[in-house]
Design a protein around this motif. Structure first.
Motif, PDB file in Angstrom:
ATOM      1  N   HIS A  65      12.294 -10.563  -7.361  1.00 28.77           N
ATOM      2  CA  HIS A  65      11.664 -10.210  -6.259  1.00 28.77           C
ATOM      3  C   HIS A  65      10.391 -11.107  -5.976  1.00 28.77           C
ATOM      4  CE1 HIS A  65      14.101  -6.786  -5.464  1.00 28.77           C
ATOM      5  NE2 HIS A  65      14.126  -6.376  -6.773  1.00 28.77           N
ATOM      6  N   TRP A  66      10.539 -12.149  -5.433  1.00 30.38           N
ATOM      7  CA  TRP A  66       9.119 -13.265  -5.448  1.00 30.38           C
ATOM      8  C   TRP A  66       8.108 -12.491  -4.960  1.00 30.38           C
ATOM      9  CZ3 TRP A  66      11.540 -18.446  -3.221  1.00 30.38           C
ATOM     10  CH2 TRP A  66      12.527 -18.922  -3.963  1.00 30.38           C
ATOM     11  N   LEU A  67       8.256 -11.601  -3.854  1.00 37.68           N
ATOM     12  CA  LEU A  67       6.858 -11.110  -3.674  1.00 37.68           C
ATOM     13  C   LEU A  67       6.866  -9.430  -4.170  1.00 37.68           C
ATOM     14  CD1 LEU A  67       6.401 -12.421   0.054  1.00 37.68           C
ATOM     15  CD2 LEU A  67       5.329 -13.232  -2.105  1.00 37.68           C
ATOM     16  N   GLY A  68       7.674  -9.094  -5.005  1.00 39.88           N
ATOM     17  CA  GLY A  68       7.619  -7.852  -5.613  1.00 39.88           C
ATOM     18  C   GLY A  68       8.399  -6.911  -4.632  1.00 39.88           C
ATOM     19  N   THR A  69       8.026  -5.395  -4.861  1.00 44.75           N
ATOM     20  CA  THR A  69       8.757  -4.390  -4.028  1.00 44.75           C
ATOM     21  C   THR A  69       7.800  -3.636  -3.694  1.00 44.75           C
ATOM     22  OG1 THR A  69       9.064  -3.358  -5.911  1.00 44.75           O
ATOM     23  CG2 THR A  69      11.051  -4.721  -5.486  1.00 44.75           C
ATOM     24  N   ASP A  70       8.151  -2.747  -2.582  1.00 41.58           N
ATOM     25  CA  ASP A  70       7.077  -2.029  -1.993  1.00 41.58           C
ATOM     26  C   ASP A  70       7.515  -0.465  -2.605  1.00 41.58           C
ATOM     27  OD1 ASP A  70       9.412  -0.793  -0.805  1.00 41.58           O
ATOM     28  OD2 ASP A  70       8.594  -1.242   1.414  1.00 41.58           O
ATOM     29  N   ASP A  71       6.739   0.623  -1.808  1.00 39.17           N
ATOM     30  CA  ASP A  71       6.697   1.803  -2.313  1.00 39.17           C
ATOM     31  C   ASP A  71       8.108   2.639  -2.590  1.00 39.17           C
ATOM     32  OD1 ASP A  71       6.224   1.694   0.585  1.00 39.17           O
ATOM     33  OD2 ASP A  71       6.617   3.726   0.434  1.00 39.17           O
ATOM     34  N   SER A 242       0.917  -0.842   7.186  1.00 43.18           N
ATOM     35  CA  SER A 242       0.359   0.364   7.298  1.00 43.18           C
ATOM     36  C   SER A 242       0.843   1.078   6.020  1.00 43.18           C
ATOM     37  CB  SER A 242       1.173   0.827   8.657  1.00 43.18           C
ATOM     38  OG  SER A 242       1.100   2.407   8.326  1.00 43.18           O
ATOM     39  N   ARG A 243       1.969   0.565   5.390  1.00 48.14           N
ATOM     40  CA  ARG A 243       2.796   0.889   4.263  1.00 48.14           C
ATOM     41  C   ARG A 243       1.669   0.762   3.108  1.00 48.14           C
ATOM     42  NH1 ARG A 243       5.200   5.408   4.501  1.00 48.14           N
ATOM     43  NH2 ARG A 243       6.172   5.033   2.438  1.00 48.14           N
ATOM     44  N   ALA A 244       1.427  -0.538   3.065  1.00 55.08           N
ATOM     45  CA  ALA A 244       0.539  -1.218   2.018  1.00 55.08           C
ATOM     46  C   ALA A 244      -0.947  -0.660   2.175  1.00 55.08           C
ATOM     47  CB  ALA A 244      -0.025  -2.917   2.441  1.00 55.08           C
ATOM     48  N   PHE A 245      -1.283  -0.004   3.225  1.00 59.86           N
ATOM     49  CA  PHE A 245      -2.451   0.716   3.294  1.00 59.86           C
ATOM     50  C   PHE A 245      -2.517   1.877   2.543  1.00 59.86           C
ATOM     51  CE2 PHE A 245      -5.561   3.791   5.639  1.00 59.86           C
ATOM     52  CZ  PHE A 245      -6.778   3.029   5.030  1.00 59.86           C
ATOM     53  N   ALA A 246      -1.168   2.570   2.597  1.00 57.80           N
ATOM     54  CA  ALA A 246      -0.966   4.130   2.020  1.00 57.80           C
ATOM     55  C   ALA A 246      -0.959   3.797   0.667  1.00 57.80           C
ATOM     56  CB  ALA A 246       0.097   4.725   2.680  1.00 57.80           C
ATOM     57  N   PHE A 247      -0.621   2.864   0.134  1.00 57.88           N
ATOM     58  CA  PHE A 247      -0.481   2.552  -1.381  1.00 57.88           C
ATOM     59  C   PHE A 247      -1.537   1.534  -1.855  1.00 57.88           C
ATOM     60  CE2 PHE A 247       3.196   4.576  -0.099  1.00 57.88           C
ATOM     61  CZ  PHE A 247       3.412   5.370  -1.184  1.00 57.88           C
ATOM     62  N   MET A 248      -2.711   1.372  -1.217  1.00 57.81           N
ATOM     63  CA  MET A 248      -3.769   0.353  -1.618  1.00 57.81           C
ATOM     64  C   MET A 248      -4.366   0.408  -2.734  1.00 57.81           C
ATOM     65  SD  MET A 248      -6.135  -1.358   1.072  1.00 57.81           S
ATOM     66  CE  MET A 248      -7.275   0.234   0.961  1.00 57.81           C
ATOM     67  N   PRO A 249      -4.538   1.643  -3.433  1.00 60.52           N
ATOM     68  CA  PRO A 249      -5.025   1.766  -4.756  1.00 60.52           C
ATOM     69  C   PRO A 249      -4.120   1.389  -5.980  1.00 60.52           C
ATOM     70  CG  PRO A 249      -5.658   3.818  -3.512  1.00 60.52           C
ATOM     71  CD  PRO A 249      -4.647   3.037  -2.703  1.00 60.52           C
ATOM     72  N   GLN A 250      -2.794   1.643  -5.566  1.00 65.63           N
ATOM     73  CA  GLN A 250      -1.856   1.403  -6.614  1.00 65.63           C
ATOM     74  C   GLN A 250      -1.365  -0.048  -6.618  1.00 65.63           C
ATOM     75  OE1 GLN A 250      -1.704   3.899  -4.468  1.00 65.63           O
ATOM     76  NE2 GLN A 250      -0.702   5.558  -5.120  1.00 65.63           N
ATOM     77  N   ALA A 251      -1.182  -0.570  -5.405  1.00 65.02           N
ATOM     78  CA  ALA A 251      -0.698  -1.978  -5.306  1.00 65.02           C
ATOM     79  C   ALA A 251      -1.288  -2.835  -4.362  1.00 65.02           C
ATOM     80  CB  ALA A 251       0.958  -1.985  -4.975  1.00 65.02           C
ATOM     81  N   PRO A 252      -2.632  -3.324  -4.288  1.00 63.49           N
ATOM     82  CA  PRO A 252      -3.352  -3.824  -3.368  1.00 63.49           C
ATOM     83  C   PRO A 252      -2.539  -5.272  -3.121  1.00 63.49           C
ATOM     84  CG  PRO A 252      -4.482  -3.911  -5.348  1.00 63.49           C
ATOM     85  CD  PRO A 252      -3.375  -3.001  -5.644  1.00 63.49           C
ATOM     86  N   ARG A 253      -1.971  -5.667  -3.872  1.00 61.35           N
ATOM     87  CA  ARG A 253      -1.129  -7.075  -3.475  1.00 61.35           C
ATOM     88  C   ARG A 253      -0.175  -6.974  -2.149  1.00 61.35           C
ATOM     89  NH1 ARG A 253       3.676  -6.327  -4.869  1.00 61.35           N
ATOM     90  NH2 ARG A 253       4.079  -4.646  -6.397  1.00 61.35           N
TER      91      ARG A 253
END
Lengths: 289, 325
Positions: A65-71, A242-253
């Protein structure tokens, strides 16, 4: 056209491909990438953008996963590619709506003048006194969330600026001698507007439309971020943020891929608008230089 | 007089738009409140309670009378007055927007003047490039980056919550800094671009050469003479920024968990609480109409040659340049 003279500036240019500025090449390259992503998302995306993999949530970038995976373990690169189409479509919907409303209003106000102009422009003033985002939010909230509704709302909010711009252009162009000649040949208003005025009044409108595309892209991101735009699980750059914001502390990238995509795209639209303006209006280039 | 009439007309049209928003709602609000299994009689009762059975014009005039007398109705659940809610939250939004505006003006004018004075230099190119980038960066994304860098990583300043300056000034200063930077950056970039291009043009003009020739120091030439002439576009762009800042608070308040009217309208939008949405839309439109009026007055101060025309010129300029969300 080598060793020719530039049609616009009257300055001798090298002509051919070398006359195309580097900035334009950059813009075209980015546009080509965006177009590929928007037109062929399935061919380019390594995974199904909505396929969840709960065993691999919030993974860091890796060769799989070149840019990783989401929540929920979805591949971020695939969602970024899939979101390109949604986000660009959002921009085009908003611009189309703003042109559909702004163009007729501006033409009628500018061409007929008098009380028609006064009434239409008061209406335009009234819409302009709302902060665009707040009015768009109100319309989107009332009409219900969703890509088309929210982007139509943004288009409505942008249309008064376009109407004013077109009105000013029509006012200037309709006084030109060739329009008078057309009138003296008893051309109807419809023919005068579409054959003689509009083609000569459209340049600033095109410049503005490019700026609007960028504005609409940001508006899509904001409305989707606030939950009123694209609805899950569909991917758009705004809904990814929006999803990134919800998980900002765990995965800011997670916020960087869609954020950078938005910034680059808006930058390209703005640059195209600048380049177009320089081409249409050489004085703009002189001011810049 | 004509100007006053035009403002009143704009205000009336703005209230029609505000009120008309709720008519866009698909379906029947009474049915939504009553629930799907309610009897037809119950739905009719609710409709009568809400006054929805009356003609649109009557409903609008009723709402307008309320709005003028400071009664914007209650929330859809009926547990609070809309005006009270807005009154509680407006100070946070206004103080945040004020600091953001101050930030945009200081940074924007400073960078714009510096770039114009070194016209064509590397510093000029750098300012122009950063300003171009600043206009393209969505403020809420910048806010998220700021939260991660300065809040979660460096732990310098708080990234959520708010305090009011007259209650606890130190806490307010700590809480307002990061959101104000996120909110004001785009404005600073726009102001820098406008000031730069206006000042470059003014600095080329004959009267500036005369001032220089008679030996006036650079500082006086720039700040006393050139800036005065370059300040017309500055006033326009600052006026526009106020509208953008009020709009921008919507999303910045959500990112930084600030209890202002921006986060209020977002909550209400998600709960479909139309009276509150209408109230916020109405109050912000009112603020912007007042801002436009103030901008017109400042125009006359800056350039006494100007009569009623600047409003139109400002509108045109807005149409051409200043559109963001």
């Amino acid at each position: 056209m080598s060793a020719s003279t530039s049609r616009v500036t009257g300055v001798p240019g090298t002509g051919g491909l070398r006359a195309v500025p580097l900035r334009l090449w950059l813009c075209l390259a980015v546009l080509a990438v965006l177009a590929c992503c928007a037109l062929l998302p399935n061919a380019l995306a390594p995974y199904d953008p909505n396929a969840q993999d709960l065993g691999n949530i919030l993974d860091s970038p890796s060769s799989a996963h070149w840019l990783g995976t989401d929540d929920v373990g979805r591949d971020v690169l695939s969602r970024l590619i899939a979101g390109t189409r949604t986000s660009l479509a959002a921009g085009f919907i908003a611009v189309a709506v703003s042109v559909l409303i702004g163009l007729p209003v501006g033409i009628v106000a500018g061409y007929f003048g008098g009380w028609v102009d006064a009434v239409l422009m008061r209406g335009v003033d009234a819409v302009l006194c709302f902060p665009p985002l707040i009015l768009a939010l109100g319309v989107a909230a009332a009409a219900g969330p969703g890509l088309v509704n929210s982007m139509a709302a943004v288009g409505i909010v942008l249309s008064p600026s376009l109407a004013r711009l077109i009105r000013a252009q029509v006012l200037a162009v309709k006084e030109r001698p060739y329009v008078e000649v057309a009138r003296s040949f008893s051309c109807g208003p419809f023919r005068i507007v579409f054959r003689h005025i509009l083609p000569n009044a459209m340049q600033p409108v095109l410049v503005q439309a490019a700026i609007f595309l960028g504005v609409a892209l940001i508006a899509e991101a904001i409305l989707s971020f606030l939950g009123l735009g694209v609805q899950p699980p569909a991917a758009s750059w705004g809904s990814m943020l929006s999803r990134a914001f919800a998980f900002m502390p765990q995965a800011p990238r997670l916020m960087f891929p869609p954020g950078i995509a938005i910034v680059v795209t808006v930058l390209v639209f703005n640059m195209i608008s600048d380049l177009a303006q320089e081409r249409f209006d050489p004085r703009a280039r002189d001011r810049r230089a | 007089m004509q100007r006053a009439g035009s403002i009143v007309l704009t205000l009336v049209l703005a209230t029609v738009i505000t009120f008309g928003l709720q008519k866009l709602v698909p379906g029947d609000p009474a049915l939504a409140i009553a629930g799907e299994d309610a009897t037809a009689q119950r739905v009719a009762e609710i409709r009568a309670d809400l006054g929805l059975d009356r003609p649109f014009v009557v409903q609008y005039l009723d709402w307008l009378r309320g709005a003028v007398t400071g009664d914007l109705g209650t929330t859809i659940r009926g547990d609070a007055s809309v005006w009270d809610l807005i009154g509680q939250r407006l100070p946070a939004t206004l103080t945040l927007a004020a600091v953001a505006l101050l930030f945009s003006i200081i940074i924007g004018v400073g960078a714009g003047v510096a770039a114009a004075l070194r016209h064509g230099s590397k510093a000029d190119t750098a300012v122009t490039a950063v300003a171009t980038l600043g206009v393209a960066v969505p403020n809420f994304w910048l806010g998220m980056v700021i939260v991660v860098v300065f809040g979660l990583t460096l732990n310098w300043l708080p990234v959520s919550g708010y305090a009011l300056p007259w209650e606890d000034f130190a806490a307010w200063a700590r809480h307002v800094t990061l959101p104000a930077i996120a909110l004001g950056t785009a404005g600073a970039a726009e102001i820098a671009r406008q000031v730069r291009s206006a000042l470059v043009e003014v600095l080329r003009s004959d009267f500036i050469r005369t001032h220089r020739a008679k030996g006036l120091p650079q500082r006086a030439v720039v700040w006393r003479h050139a800036m005065k002439n370059a300040s017309l576009p500055l006033v326009t762009v600052v006026g526009l920024q106020i509208s953008h800042l009020l709009g921008g608070t919507v999303v910045i308040e959500s990112v930084f968990a600030i209890p202002g009217i921006g986060s209020l309208i977002v909550q209400s939008a998600n709960q479909r609480d139309y009276p509150v949405i209408q109230g916020v839309v109405f109050v912000t439109a009112l603020l912007i109409i007042l801002t436009n009026l103030a901008v017109d007055l400042v125009y006359r101060y800056v350039d006494p040659r100007i009569g009623v025309r600047p409003a139109r010129r400002a509108g045109l300029r807005r149409a051409q340049r200043g559109v963001t969300v």
